[in-house]
Enzyme design. Structure first.
Site, PDB file in Angstrom:
ATOM      1  N   GLU A 187      15.524 -24.991  -6.283  1.00  0.00           N
ATOM      2  CA  GLU A 187      15.193 -23.566  -6.325  1.00  0.00           C
ATOM      3  C   GLU A 187      16.435 -22.727  -6.653  1.00  0.00           C
ATOM      4  O   GLU A 187      16.363 -21.779  -7.434  1.00  0.00           O
ATOM      5  CB  GLU A 187      14.568 -23.151  -4.977  1.00  0.00           C
ATOM      6  CG  GLU A 187      14.229 -21.679  -4.836  1.00  0.00           C
ATOM      7  CD  GLU A 187      13.233 -21.140  -5.862  1.00  0.00           C
ATOM      8  OE1 GLU A 187      12.633 -21.914  -6.613  1.00  0.00           O
ATOM      9  OE2 GLU A 187      13.095 -19.904  -5.921  1.00  0.00           O
ATOM     10  N   ASN A 204      -1.414   1.923   6.100  1.00  0.00           N
ATOM     11  CA  ASN A 204      -0.591   0.806   5.619  1.00  0.00           C
ATOM     12  C   ASN A 204      -0.279  -0.066   6.821  1.00  0.00           C
ATOM     13  O   ASN A 204      -0.022   0.452   7.904  1.00  0.00           O
ATOM     14  CB  ASN A 204       0.742   1.302   5.047  1.00  0.00           C
ATOM     15  CG  ASN A 204       0.561   2.048   3.752  1.00  0.00           C
ATOM     16  OD1 ASN A 204      -0.546   2.089   3.203  1.00  0.00           O
ATOM     17  ND2 ASN A 204       1.638   2.638   3.264  1.00  0.00           N
ATOM     18  N   GLY A 205      -0.247  -1.377   6.614  1.00  0.00           N
ATOM     19  CA  GLY A 205       0.085  -2.276   7.721  1.00  0.00           C
ATOM     20  C   GLY A 205      -1.077  -3.202   8.019  1.00  0.00           C
ATOM     21  O   GLY A 205      -2.033  -3.295   7.236  1.00  0.00           O
ATOM     22  N   TRP A 227      -3.071  -2.361  -1.411  1.00  0.00           N
ATOM     23  CA  TRP A 227      -2.729  -3.713  -1.829  1.00  0.00           C
ATOM     24  C   TRP A 227      -3.352  -4.608  -0.776  1.00  0.00           C
ATOM     25  O   TRP A 227      -2.885  -4.671   0.353  1.00  0.00           O
ATOM     26  CB  TRP A 227      -1.211  -3.892  -1.891  1.00  0.00           C
ATOM     27  CG  TRP A 227      -0.823  -5.038  -2.739  1.00  0.00           C
ATOM     28  CD1 TRP A 227      -0.821  -5.077  -4.104  1.00  0.00           C
ATOM     29  CD2 TRP A 227      -0.407  -6.327  -2.319  1.00  0.00           C
ATOM     30  NE1 TRP A 227      -0.421  -6.308  -4.536  1.00  0.00           N
ATOM     31  CE2 TRP A 227      -0.163  -7.092  -3.475  1.00  0.00           C
ATOM     32  CE3 TRP A 227      -0.219  -6.915  -1.067  1.00  0.00           C
ATOM     33  CZ2 TRP A 227       0.258  -8.417  -3.425  1.00  0.00           C
ATOM     34  CZ3 TRP A 227       0.205  -8.236  -1.016  1.00  0.00           C
ATOM     35  CH2 TRP A 227       0.441  -8.966  -2.184  1.00  0.00           C
ATOM     36  N   ARG A 271       4.826   0.036  -6.746  1.00  0.00           N
ATOM     37  CA  ARG A 271       4.773  -0.853  -5.585  1.00  0.00           C
ATOM     38  C   ARG A 271       3.708  -1.937  -5.734  1.00  0.00           C
ATOM     39  O   ARG A 271       3.671  -2.883  -4.965  1.00  0.00           O
ATOM     40  CB  ARG A 271       4.462  -0.052  -4.322  1.00  0.00           C
ATOM     41  CG  ARG A 271       5.509   0.990  -3.994  1.00  0.00           C
ATOM     42  CD  ARG A 271       4.941   2.035  -3.052  1.00  0.00           C
ATOM     43  NE  ARG A 271       4.586   1.473  -1.771  1.00  0.00           N
ATOM     44  CZ  ARG A 271       5.372   1.490  -0.713  1.00  0.00           C
ATOM     45  NH1 ARG A 271       6.537   2.088  -0.777  1.00  0.00           N
ATOM     46  NH2 ARG A 271       4.993   0.963   0.420  1.00  0.00           N
ATOM     47  N   GLU A 304      16.784 -18.927 -14.579  1.00  0.00           N
ATOM     48  CA  GLU A 304      15.810 -17.903 -14.957  1.00  0.00           C
ATOM     49  C   GLU A 304      16.461 -16.577 -15.327  1.00  0.00           C
ATOM     50  O   GLU A 304      16.064 -15.942 -16.293  1.00  0.00           O
ATOM     51  CB  GLU A 304      14.855 -17.623 -13.778  1.00  0.00           C
ATOM     52  CG  GLU A 304      13.802 -18.658 -13.551  1.00  0.00           C
ATOM     53  CD  GLU A 304      12.929 -18.314 -12.348  1.00  0.00           C
ATOM     54  OE1 GLU A 304      11.712 -18.397 -12.473  1.00  0.00           O
ATOM     55  OE2 GLU A 304      13.473 -17.963 -11.272  1.00  0.00           O
ATOM     56  N   HIS A 312      23.810 -41.481 -10.231  1.00  0.00           N
ATOM     57  CA  HIS A 312      23.095 -42.223 -11.265  1.00  0.00           C
ATOM     58  C   HIS A 312      22.966 -41.427 -12.554  1.00  0.00           C
ATOM     59  O   HIS A 312      22.072 -41.683 -13.350  1.00  0.00           O
ATOM     60  CB  HIS A 312      21.721 -42.643 -10.735  1.00  0.00           C
ATOM     61  CG  HIS A 312      21.833 -43.425  -9.471  1.00  0.00           C
ATOM     62  ND1 HIS A 312      22.286 -44.730  -9.444  1.00  0.00           N
ATOM     63  CD2 HIS A 312      21.615 -43.075  -8.181  1.00  0.00           C
ATOM     64  CE1 HIS A 312      22.300 -45.156  -8.187  1.00  0.00           C
ATOM     65  NE2 HIS A 312      21.907 -44.159  -7.400  1.00  0.00           N
ATOM     66  N   LYS A 320      16.685 -20.339  -9.969  1.00  0.00           N
ATOM     67  CA  LYS A 320      16.986 -18.892  -9.935  1.00  0.00           C
ATOM     68  C   LYS A 320      18.082 -18.565 -10.942  1.00  0.00           C
ATOM     69  O   LYS A 320      18.003 -17.592 -11.680  1.00  0.00           O
ATOM     70  CB  LYS A 320      17.438 -18.429  -8.536  1.00  0.00           C
ATOM     71  CG  LYS A 320      16.396 -18.349  -7.457  1.00  0.00           C
ATOM     72  CD  LYS A 320      15.360 -17.292  -7.661  1.00  0.00           C
ATOM     73  CE  LYS A 320      14.206 -17.764  -8.468  1.00  0.00           C
ATOM     74  NZ  LYS A 320      13.025 -18.269  -8.056  1.00  0.00           N
ATOM     75  N   LYS A 359       5.787 -12.888 -15.169  1.00  0.00           N
ATOM     76  CA  LYS A 359       5.589 -12.947 -13.721  1.00  0.00           C
ATOM     77  C   LYS A 359       4.385 -13.822 -13.389  1.00  0.00           C
ATOM     78  O   LYS A 359       4.396 -14.582 -12.439  1.00  0.00           O
ATOM     79  CB  LYS A 359       5.376 -11.524 -13.191  1.00  0.00           C
ATOM     80  CG  LYS A 359       5.202 -11.439 -11.685  1.00  0.00           C
ATOM     81  CD  LYS A 359       6.489 -11.819 -10.986  1.00  0.00           C
ATOM     82  CE  LYS A 359       6.339 -11.953  -9.493  1.00  0.00           C
ATOM     83  NZ  LYS A 359       7.413 -12.795  -8.939  1.00  0.00           N
ATOM     84  N   CYS A 393       0.827  -1.206   0.000  1.00  0.00           N
ATOM     85  CA  CYS A 393       0.000   0.000   0.000  1.00  0.00           C
ATOM     86  C   CYS A 393       0.861   1.256   0.000  1.00  0.00           C
ATOM     87  O   CYS A 393       2.010   1.232   0.421  1.00  0.00           O
ATOM     88  CB  CYS A 393      -0.860   0.022   1.247  1.00  0.00           C
ATOM     89  SG  CYS A 393      -1.882  -1.429   1.425  1.00  0.00           S
TER      90      CYS A 393
HETATM   91  C1  G6P Z   1       5.968 -17.983 -13.374  1.00  0.00           C
HETATM   92  C2  G6P Z   1       6.987 -17.140 -12.628  1.00  0.00           C
HETATM   93  C3  G6P Z   1       7.646 -17.959 -11.526  1.00  0.00           C
HETATM   94  C4  G6P Z   1       6.597 -18.548 -10.604  1.00  0.00           C
HETATM   95  C5  G6P Z   1       5.544 -19.358 -11.398  1.00  0.00           C
HETATM   96  C6  G6P Z   1       4.357 -19.695 -10.529  1.00  0.00           C
HETATM   97  O1  G6P Z   1       6.626 -18.960 -14.103  1.00  0.00           O
HETATM   98  O2  G6P Z   1       7.960 -16.671 -13.514  1.00  0.00           O
HETATM   99  O3  G6P Z   1       8.511 -17.137 -10.771  1.00  0.00           O
HETATM  100  O4  G6P Z   1       7.204 -19.367  -9.667  1.00  0.00           O
HETATM  101  O5  G6P Z   1       5.039 -18.586 -12.481  1.00  0.00           O
HETATM  102  O6  G6P Z   1       3.696 -18.520 -10.199  1.00  0.00           O
HETATM  103  P1  G6P Z   1       2.700 -18.351  -8.997  1.00  0.00           P
HETATM  104  O7  G6P Z   1       2.260 -16.917  -9.068  1.00  0.00           O
HETATM  105  O8  G6P Z   1       1.557 -19.296  -9.252  1.00  0.00           O
HETATM  106  O9  G6P Z   1       3.427 -18.682  -7.753  1.00  0.00           O
END
Ligand code: G6P
Length: 611
Positions: free
Chosen positions: A484, A101-102, A75, A27, A491, A507, A488, A606, A2
């Protein structure tokens, strides 16, 4: 997250407020609104959706003409992102308007009290209680009324208040949510949650600290503590450019979001940990303890990073709550006739709450009779609305495409959910639960400390930025952390990387290892530590370059690996959270050094709202 803007001066407030809101758009928000004092009345305009909707309203419905007002981009945290729930919120008689906000943790209790006193609350928000509390508390001084109201509030806030009783005045207060005053030149002053909203008018700002408040008029401002004593504050000259301010001084949103993790983890846990009782409380599960206990199996569903969090969830729930768990890629779940029925609990995990496959999987699970919970960041998103109940992450908007802060909050949330299930099912003792809760409480501070490794990890990145492949190894809870870490890197730096269960490497992946292959081994002090030491030896014997993530005080691996990254000591289930943070930083620095577009990597979105 927010945003707040306020203006008191001699120019028309509404256009200035809208301009300030635009500066806060980066934001993320889902609705916007403003309140302006016009001839002793409060005129409020609110709209769900983009600021353009609010502007449309101002164009069509008339712009309130006044020189003092407050505005907000919301938000959603409590209540869906509707026009009604947008800020500002007003009391019963329209004398007080507040933007906030909060999160007010005791909003439920306060609401009941106010209703018993005859107040009518019109929204689902936690914020509205403040407006009504001001109405109750006002006895001739707005400043004192704000103090009195806030004394009853538990939780976090940055608030700005205006009142018809004292026009040409804004009262603001802060606890846990940023707020600053913008000191204008010619009979005007501003307030904002973020310098981005005021720097086009003034570069002289006063940052309020927690427990402080301020009264702004067009001729000046006064700062005080929430208890009442005067406080003298330094005026600071802001010389950042707008882009830097939006990113909190960080060069990229991804780095900003990595650095937000101590705070986002706090937000995920706020008000939910009951240490004495060894219990966890969620407000929105919509399931009774009996219904939760009756669950026979759980299916965790997600995509990408959210799927990785789900995988950790499987380890957690099976180990600690002794429930059979399946983890499913949402896109696979939909098309493979899964064994899910009325005894099943399906938990869909999604940062955005809009991922098309995850949403379709939710509907599929529901159709098969399962109860569906969502672990979601974006309040009011489709998944959040369609699930039977759920848990919000409260991590604030995640703008960098590569998910960081949402992941650590998802895992922390799954740990909390596991404690709840373990206690309800009797598989977790009071003592064990207290131990987990105590470790969770330490987590934000530990992540804070880890972020201090940023420079060291930057140096490491320099050594490996030209590698063409990376291997990430982990076992147990840290196998998903290896996945993960690899994701990262893939990506955002476009380096091929694979995450593997460390022992499974033998294996297949072991064939790839030579002196050009950096291998990141996640080896904290946990139940499988000694096993992973053997895997380190296997990599070393083949000339691989090893970056090991170990627990502080580990001397054993120092001579066996090329680089050590140390993480603080914690309980096994929390190690993947701590291990992931340096891996986020490693991927980030490598991507920056390779000149990649960190916040918007090629080909990625995203929120993937197509199948
Ligand atoms: C997209 C994003 C990833 C995310 C995935 C799932 O591929 O680039 O960063 O992990 O979607 O998104 P969600 O909003 O469902 O967690």
């Amino acid at each position: 997250m927010c945003g707040i803007v306020g203006y008191v001066g001699h120019r028309p407030a509404a256009p200035l407020l809208v301009e300030g809101l635009h500066r806060l758009e980066y934001r993320g928000y889902d609705s916007a609104g403003l309140a302006v004092l016009v001839d002793g009345r409060l005129e409020t305009r609110k709209a769900a959706g983009k600021i353009a909707e609010l502007e449309k309203l101002l164009r069509n419905g008339g712009q309130p003409i006044g020189t003092c007002g407050i505005a907000h981009t919301r938000w959603a945290t409590h209540g869906a992102p509707t026009t009604q729930n947008a800020h500002p919120h007003v009391d019963c008689h329209g004398h007080f308007a507040v933007v906030h906000n909060g999160i007010i943790e005791n909003a439920g209790t306060l609401r009941q009290k106010l209703e018993a006193l005859g107040h009518t609350l019109r929204t689902e928000t936690d914020t509205e209680v403040i407006a009504h509390m001001l109405e109750e508390a006002y006895a001739g001084s707005l400043e004192e009324a704000v103090r009195a109201a806030l004394r009853q509030v538990q939780g976090t806030y940055g608030i700005a208040v205006v009142s018809t009783h004292e026009p040409d005045k804004i009262v603001v207060a802060r606890r846990g949510s940023p707020l600053l005053l913008g000191i204008g030149e010619n009979g005007e002053n501003f307030v904002a949650s973020d310098a981005a909203a005021v720097v086009q008018h003034t570069r002289r700002v006063v940052y309020l600290d927690d427990g402080e408040m301020a009264v702004l008029t067009r001729d000046g401002y006064r700062t005080a503590s929430l208890q009442g004593g005067a406080v003298t504050k330094e005026v600071i000259h802001v010389d950042w450019d707008l882009a830097a301010i939006e990113k909190g001084g960080h060069p990229h949103f991804m780095l900003k979001e990595i650095f937000e993790q101590p705070e986002t983890l706090r937000n995920a846990m706020r008000g939910r940990l009951l240490e004495e009782e060894g219990m966890v409380r969620f407000g929105g599960l919509n399931l009774t303890p009996d219904e939760l206990t009756a669950v026979k199996n759980i299916t965790l569903i997600g995509c990408g990073t959210s799927w990785h969090a789900g995988l950790i969830g499987e380890y957690l729930l099976e180990e600690i709550a002794r429930i059979p768990v399946e983890v499913e890629y949402a896109s696979e779940f939909r098309y493979r006739n899964p064994v899910v029925g009325p005894d099943s609990l399906a938990i869909v995990i999604s940062q955005s709450g809009e991922t098309a496959d995850t949403l379709a999987a939710l509907r599929e699970a529901r159709q098969r009779g399962a109860t569906v919970l969502g672990i979601v960041n974006v309040v009011g998103s489709t998944i959040a609305r369609e699930a039977d109940g759920g848990i919000y992450l409260h991590a604030g908007p995640e703008i960098g495409v590569a998910s960081t802060k949402a992941f650590t909050s998802q895992v922390a949330t799954l740990v909390m959910f596991t404690v709840l299930m373990g206690r309800l099912r009797g598989t977790l003792s009071l003592i064990q639960a207290r131990e987990i809760i105590a470790a969770l409480r330490k987590l934000p501070e530990q992540v804070e400390k880890l972020l201090g490794l940023n420079d060291q990890i930057g140096e490491l990145a320099r050594l490996y930025k030209d590698s063409t492949n990376f291997l990430y190894l982990g076992r147990g809870y840290n196998f998903p952390a290896a996945l993960e870490g690899a994701l990262k890197l893939k990506e955002i730096s476009y380096i091929h990387a694979e995450g593997y269960p460390a022992a499974e490497m033998k294996h297949g992946a072991i064939a790839l290892i030579d002196e050009n292959m950096p291998v990141v081994v996640i080896a904290p002090n946990d139940a499988v530590y000694s096993k992973i030491v053997s895997n380190v030896e296997e990599v070393k014997a083949r000339g691989g370059r090893i970056i090991a993530v170990v627990t502080e005080g580990n001397h054993e691996l120092k001579n066996k690996v090329d680089h050590l990254i140390t993480i603080p000591e914690t309980i096994d289930p929390l190690t993947p959270i701590l291990a992931t943070v340096p891996l986020q930083l490693l991927a980030y620095h490598i991507a920056v050094m390779r000149g990649c577009n960190v916040d918007q990597p090629r080909n990625l979105a995203k929120s993937v709202t197509v199948e």
